[in-house]
Design an enzyme around this catalytic site. Structure first.
Site, PDB file in Angstrom:
ATOM      1  N   ASP A 181      -2.483   5.170   0.000  1.00 48.49           N
ATOM      2  CA  ASP A 181      -2.295   4.022  -0.884  1.00 48.49           C
ATOM      3  C   ASP A 181      -3.626   3.708  -1.571  1.00 48.49           C
ATOM      4  OD1 ASP A 181      -0.159   1.639  -1.303  1.00 48.49           O
ATOM      5  OD2 ASP A 181      -2.194   0.824  -1.350  1.00 48.49           O
ATOM      6  N   ASP A 184       1.328   3.336  -6.869  1.00 47.25           N
ATOM      7  CA  ASP A 184       0.034   3.933  -6.538  1.00 47.25           C
ATOM      8  C   ASP A 184       0.028   4.409  -5.087  1.00 47.25           C
ATOM      9  OD1 ASP A 184       0.099   1.488  -5.321  1.00 47.25           O
ATOM     10  OD2 ASP A 184      -1.864   0.816  -6.006  1.00 47.25           O
TER      11      ASP A 184
END
Length: 308
Positions: free
Chosen positions: A184, A227
């Site tokens: 992440d 993301d």
């Protein structure tokens, strides 16, 4: 399945018929314009057909109608008949013995000159080859569409649905030794706000390239959020190997430079977990790796943690 064109090819060479001792040969359907053994079909009607057989085969043919050869209803014979030019030709005949409306035994079926069977098979083979090419092209299109549907359009790695499906398929197999890794990006919103979404997209593309490069082609690599990325590393159980890969992810992503970015502006947090007998479903592994990743987020980011 026989196509309409196949039936047309076969019917252009085959002559449907019925034959009984009472009526002789009756050639049916669209066969009036056909030429058979050099004769017009009309010339072969009645008793003319059996008169052109050699005596031994004529006797064998008639014995089918009298029942001397038993009660098998199916008839399949290769006969020698005198052609119009005096030479002999072979006729392949196939049909069934049935009872007519008058109660007489008759043979109904189709016949074809043996010399023409090669033409039939050649024509059908040509059709089969064309369909094989079309089928191959269709399979290529389906494969391309499947790959396209499974790809994340921005990064060209697997999308969320395909990542989950492929991971679940692997985990349902016999060999479930694997590690699931969640990556992440840290503070990615700031990158979009400071440099714009085009630069943000470029960063994500580079992250995907790095992850894909660090893992084997058989490992599952996908983008599962804006993301956020996931890797299912197959056939691995050594903690040292997993720790090395997680460290490489951190280091290489940290070195990404897009636009006028300065050093250390890009980082990520990584959580990972090994599969086990108790922990071997996609949801369970995802939850454990996600938990490890959030612990990294809460303790300063830009690190990795392997869930024990």
């Amino acid at each position: 399945m026989e196509s309409r064109r196949d039936r047309k090819i076969i019917s252009s060479f085959c002559v449907p018929f019925s034959f009984s001792i009472e009526s002789g040969m009756v050639l049916e359907g669209e066969s009036e314009e056909k030429v058979f053994l050099g004769f017009s079909v009309a010339e072969l009607g009645g008793s003319s057909f059996i008169e052109r057989m050699i005596p031994a085969e004529r006797e064998q043919f008639l014995s089918v109608l009298t029942g001397k050869n038993g009660d098998d209803p199916e008839v399949e014979m290769l006969l020698s008949l005198c052609r119009k030019d005096g030479s002999f030709g072979f006729v392949f005949m196939r049909g069934w013995v049935v009872l007519s409306e008058q109660g007489n035994r008759e043979i109904q079926g189709v016949m074809v000159e043996a010399a023409k069977t090669a033409k039939i098979f050649s024509a059908l083979r040509s059709d089969v080859e064309k369909w094989r090419v079309k089928l191959s092209e269709t399979e290529d299109i389906v494969t391309s569409l499947t790959l396209y549907a499974e790809k994340d359009p921005l990064t060209q790695i697997l999308n969320t649905a395909a990542t989950r499906r492929q991971a679940e398929e692997y985990l349902q197999g016999e060999n479930k030794n694997c590690a699931l890794i969640i990556i992440d990006m840290d503070d990615f919103k700031q990158i979009n706000d400071s440099y714009g979404h085009m630069t943000g997209d470029e960063v994500l593309i580079n992250v995907a390239k790095i992850i894909r490069k660090l893992f084997r082609s058989r490992d599952i690599v996908g983008r599962i959020g804006g993301d956020e990325f996931l890797v299912l590393m197959k056939d691995v159980s050594e903690k040292e190997i997993l720790a090395t890969r997680c460290s490489q992810i951190l280091e290489e992503i940290k070195n990404i430079r897009c636009n006028s970015m300065t050093e250390n502006e890009i980082s990520c947090s990584v959580g990972a977990v090994f599969s086990s007998q108790e922990n071997n479903t996609y949801d369970a592994l995802f939850a454990a790796a996600d938990k490890a990743m959030y612990r990294v987020k809460g303790s300063g980011k830009a690190e990795f943690q392997i869930e024990e």
